[in-house]
Structures are given as C-alpha cells and as structure tokens.
Design a protein around this motif. Structure first.
Motif, mmCIF file in Angstrom:
data_model
loop_
_atom_site.group_PDB
_atom_site.id
_atom_site.type_symbol
_atom_site.label_atom_id
_atom_site.label_comp_id
_atom_site.label_asym_id
_atom_site.label_seq_id
_atom_site.Cartn_x
_atom_site.Cartn_y
_atom_site.Cartn_z
ATOM 1 N N GLU A 1 14.727 6.427 11.555
ATOM 2 C CA GLU A 1 13.725 5.528 12.124
ATOM 3 C C GLU A 1 13.402 4.429 11.106
ATOM 4 O O GLU A 1 13.479 4.663 9.893
ATOM 5 N N PRO A 2 13.054 3.220 11.571
ATOM 6 C CA PRO A 2 12.711 2.165 10.612
ATOM 7 C C PRO A 2 11.635 2.621 9.628
ATOM 8 O O PRO A 2 10.674 3.288 10.009
ATOM 9 N N MET A 3 11.827 2.264 8.368
ATOM 10 C CA MET A 3 10.808 2.524 7.362
ATOM 11 C C MET A 3 9.775 1.407 7.449
ATOM 12 O O MET A 3 10.129 0.231 7.543
ATOM 13 N N VAL A 4 8.500 1.780 7.420
ATOM 14 C CA VAL A 4 7.424 0.815 7.609
ATOM 15 C C VAL A 4 6.751 0.544 6.271
ATOM 16 O O VAL A 4 6.229 1.457 5.621
ATOM 17 N N PHE A 5 6.759 -0.719 5.866
ATOM 18 C CA PHE A 5 6.115 -1.152 4.631
ATOM 19 C C PHE A 5 4.708 -1.640 4.981
ATOM 20 O O PHE A 5 4.541 -2.580 5.754
ATOM 21 N N HIS A 6 3.699 -0.997 4.408
ATOM 22 C CA HIS A 6 2.295 -1.317 4.695
ATOM 23 C C HIS A 6 1.758 -2.243 3.610
ATOM 24 O O HIS A 6 1.737 -1.897 2.428
ATOM 25 N N LEU B 1 0.825 -1.217 0.000
ATOM 26 C CA LEU B 1 0.000 0.000 0.000
ATOM 27 C C LEU B 1 0.852 1.257 0.000
ATOM 28 O O LEU B 1 0.448 2.281 -0.559
ATOM 29 N N GLY B 2 2.001 1.189 0.632
ATOM 30 C CA GLY B 2 2.872 2.350 0.711
ATOM 31 C C GLY B 2 3.920 2.164 1.786
ATOM 32 O O GLY B 2 4.012 1.110 2.424
ATOM 33 N N ILE B 3 4.741 3.193 1.999
ATOM 34 C CA ILE B 3 5.841 3.151 2.962
ATOM 35 C C ILE B 3 5.781 4.394 3.838
ATOM 36 O O ILE B 3 5.613 5.511 3.333
ATOM 37 N N THR B 4 5.922 4.193 5.143
ATOM 38 C CA THR B 4 6.035 5.318 6.061
ATOM 39 C C THR B 4 7.508 5.609 6.320
ATOM 40 O O THR B 4 8.271 4.717 6.715
ATOM 41 N N ILE B 5 7.910 6.871 6.081
ATOM 42 C CA ILE B 5 9.281 7.324 6.318
ATOM 43 C C ILE B 5 9.222 8.401 7.390
ATOM 44 O O ILE B 5 8.586 9.448 7.190
ATOM 45 N N GLU B 6 9.853 8.128 8.533
ATOM 46 C CA GLU B 6 9.662 8.926 9.737
ATOM 47 C C GLU B 6 8.157 8.899 10.043
ATOM 48 O O GLU B 6 7.611 7.846 10.247
ATOM 49 N N ASN B 7 7.457 10.021 9.996
ATOM 50 C CA ASN B 7 6.024 10.014 10.301
ATOM 51 C C ASN B 7 5.158 10.262 9.072
ATOM 52 O O ASN B 7 3.948 10.475 9.195
ATOM 53 N N ASP B 8 5.763 10.240 7.904
ATOM 54 C CA ASP B 8 5.037 10.572 6.680
ATOM 55 C C ASP B 8 4.800 9.323 5.838
ATOM 56 O O ASP B 8 5.742 8.589 5.500
ATOM 57 N N PHE B 9 3.533 9.094 5.478
ATOM 58 C CA PHE B 9 3.154 7.946 4.659
ATOM 59 C C PHE B 9 3.256 8.312 3.185
ATOM 60 O O PHE B 9 2.688 9.315 2.733
#
Length: 433
Positions: A356-361, A280-288
């Motif tokens: 910060e870890p990048m979050v893969f949604h 769906l997308g990636i969160t980098i710091e606090n931004d999706f």
C-alpha cells in the motif's frame, strides 16, 4: 546538493535585466542525468549523494548509480553565447561554471567558458553589495586585502560532501535559455560564480556546473523573481529517463487542484537558504512510524527538500523503525546492503513490492502518498529492489527528501508565501501541456 558557502552576507534582490518579454513566467526542460538524451549519460559513476558542506553537514557521500535523481538544465552564458549543461539544485544557491584561464579544472568534454571572450561579462569587487551577499566567512586574508585594495575581485568558495567543489570569482553575465515554447529568454547581469579551481571527481568531468535554485539571495530563483512574478517555481520530474521533465518559473508555476498537499517552509536561521519542512512520520500499511522516538521533542524543519541529492536520508533511529515496519509489511526476503557507512534496505525481487502507498505526514496536516514504484529502485545487483531512503551517518536531526523520491510529483516552492506543495501527478502527461 547543499553547498558550503565560504563567504556570505545578507539577503536582497539583485538588479537583473530581462532582455525578452517573458510575461511573468516561463518553463524550461530538465533532462535526467542518466537519460539517453543526457550529454553526461556515458559516465556511470553518478553521485548518489552530494550536499553542500557546512556546520549542519549530514554525512558522507553515497556513490551508487541506482537511478540518479539529478537533472540537467541547459543554458548559455555570455556574448557570444557558450552552452552550459549544469545540475539543477534546490539544495544550493549559486549558479557556477568552470572558467578559463583555469588554475585547476577538471576535464570537460564540452569546453570551458572564457569570460575574456564575452562582451557582456562584468567583474564584481570585494567591497560591492553583491559580494557581501555571498558568504558568512571570508578567506583569512581577504578582508585586509579588500581594505587595502577595494578593487580586488570578489572571491567565492563552495565545497560538497563528496569532495567536489569550486572556487573562483563572482561576476555578472547574460544568461540565455530556450523555454519549452521555443522562446529565447535572455537575463542580463545574472550574478554567477566563475570557477578557476574546481574538483569534480564523481562524473569524470562532464558536469559543467550547478544552477542553485535555493532560497538564498544569489540563487537563480531570487535573482529573476521581480520579473517572473515572485520567488516561486515548480517542477514535475518524470520517472522514465528517456522523457524530459519540466521546470516552471514564476507565474504559472502554482500547484493547484484536487490532491495538493501543502506544508509550511521552516526557517532554521535568519535568511534561510534551504527548503526545510517538518515531517511528522510515515504510515506503512496501517501503522504510523513517528519521526522521533516516544518522549523526544520533534524539531521543526527536520527535512530538506533537495533535488541535487538523489537519495533520501533520515536519522538512524527513524530509519531503523521504518525498516522494521517494512519488513513486517512486505512478505519478501530482505537484506541490508551497507555502502559508505550507509544502510540500504533491499528486497529479493525483480519488481517493486506489492505494498500500500506509504503516507508521509507533514506539519499542517498534509498527507503525501508515495507508491512502491516511487519508493523502490532496481539495484545494479541482479534480483534486488532497494528502498530509496537510507540512514544518516551522524547524529544530525535533519534529513533529506532527495530527487529520486520526487518523481511523478508536481512540487511547488513558494518562498514568498513560505509554502511547499506536493501533488501526485503523471508528470509525463502533465508536462505535455
């Protein structure tokens, strides 16, 4: 690596005989291609992007030897046994190796398998069910030839985006490997490709073949499924190339416990052969950062989990937005390094960035966190760490989740349940069990 199968049909289990009791599951060693323990490590020109060609081919090869994510699996073929070192590849679904007598083979420092010397080798004819499993397109003259002479041997042809490939005959053979417990596992009548015309330009001839681990009917996973507990396997890839990784087949390969991220496998076509998931997308710091631009429809199955392709790739528009966000988040000088029409984000740094870890949604609500150590790789140029994600060079909507980003993750492939699982894991410790 995604394969281009030139000749294929429909999906069924094959009649594999297990010669040893493997109690429904077993594990085997994987060696990083650039490991000091790798028989291929003396050759620097590792292929950073190798994917099977076909109508959905995603772009050109990227030939960078950063930290290759390709892994080697050792097994033996035939009776008497002949050792093979091959790339373990979730992006294709045929086990193949070079065979004698070669019409056009690349140099091999480890010899070439000769089926004429094996007492367990069996030919497959073009009219057999096993041959019909192989491909969607026959060579132009094969159907007529097969009608006139049904005993004609079954021909296969695979080509990869980097210009390498293999053509030859399908056969059956006994495949033997040693499990991580030291037990010898012998599998009879495994269908494989005996390559008589092969081209391996990138590694100077040291790769002896491929082990296809995809979802297709001819993959090793599909062929052994009835005997190991189903069409499922997992692996945990260690970042340190000096330490071996492990791959787990069948029962015992489940990814369980706290922190598991699951997402559905997607079928883009009947008899899907790839491990497709929806990012769906990636969160980098606090931004999706969404995969698709605002107002465009997200297509399911937009990422292919492919161990045979080290570098990960995403569509140009998504890549540009990820780069912009990273440049805002990381307070280091950055530059775009262009290679073979691909853009690589690099940072002027001797260490991975503080990020910060990048979050893969993923579809289904799964959120996979990847650290900077997993995402950035030291380049050959001094003082540069580069993102292990690059752009695609065409307008195809499907990206690749490559092997380099899969380190320190326990990744499960369960085709029976159609579920992919990811669990952040210290693989060096996990694989000691």
């Amino acid at each position: 690596m995604a394969v281009i199968t030139l000749f294929f049909f429909h999906l069924v289990y094959n009649s594999v005989t297990v010669a040893t009791n493997i109690n429904g599951g077993f594990s085997a060693h994987l060696i990083r291609k650039n490991s000091p323990n790798s028989p291929l490590q003396t050759h620097k020109n590792n292929n950073f992007f190798r994917r099977l060609m076909g109508p959905d081919t995603t772009g050109s090869p990227m030939k960078i030897d950063a930290e290759t994510g390709e892994h080697i699996m050792k097994f033996s073929m035939g009776t008497p046994t002949f050792d093979i070192y091959a790339i373990a590849d979730t992006g294709s679904d045929l086990l193949w190796t070079q065979c004698q007598p070669c019409q056009a083979c690349y140099k091999s420092n480890f010899g070439i398998f000769d089926p004429r010397k094996s007492s367990t080798h069996k030919n497959i004819t073009c009219r057999s069910r096993d041959c019909r499993l192989l491909a969607q397109f026959f060579p132009e003259d094969l159907p007529d030839l097969c009608r006139k002479k049904p005993t004609t041997n079954c021909i296969y042809g695979y080509g990869y985006e980097d210009g390498t490939g293999s053509q030859g005959l399908l056969g059956k053979e006994t495949v033997t490997l040693t499990s991580t417990t030291g037990k010898v596992v012998a599998l009879k009548d495994i269908i494989f490709g005996c390559g008589y015309i092969n081209n391996e330009t990138i590694t100077n001839g040291n790769i002896m073949g491929l082990i296809g681990l995809g979802r297709g009917p001819l993959s090793l996973i599909s062929q052994i499924a009835p005997y190991v507990g189903g069409k499922r396997f997992s692996y945990c890839l260690v970042r340190d190339p000096k330490i071996e990784s492990k791959i787990y087949f069948g029962n015992g390969s489940e990814v369980l416990g706290e922190g598991v991220v699951t997402t559905p496998m997607v079928d883009s076509e009947p008899n899907e052969r790839s491990y497709l998931v929806t990012l769906l997308g990636i969160t980098i710091e606090n931004d999706f950062v969404p995969f698709n631009s605002t107002g465009t429809l997200l297509k399911k199955g937009n990422m292919n989990v492919d161990s045979g392709t080290p570098v990960s790739r995403v569509p140009q528009d998504f890549f540009d937005r990820v780069v912009t966000q990273l440049q805002k988040a990381v307070k280091l000088k950055s530059f775009i390094y262009t290679k073979d029409m691909m853009s690589i984000l690099c940072l002027n740094s001797t260490t991975p960035p503080k990020l910060e870890p990048m979050v893969f949604h993923f579809e289904g609500g799964g959120k996979l966190s990847l650290t900077a150590d997993q995402l950035f790789f030291e380049e050959e140029m001094p003082g540069a760490f580069c993102l292990g994600i690059t752009n695609m060079t065409n307008d195809k909507p499907r990206g690749l989740f490559g092997g380099a980003l899969q380190t320190n993750l326990l990744i499960g492939f369960d085709s029976d349940r159609k579920v992919m699982s990811f669990k952040p894991t210290d693989c060096a410790n996990f694989n000691k069990n």
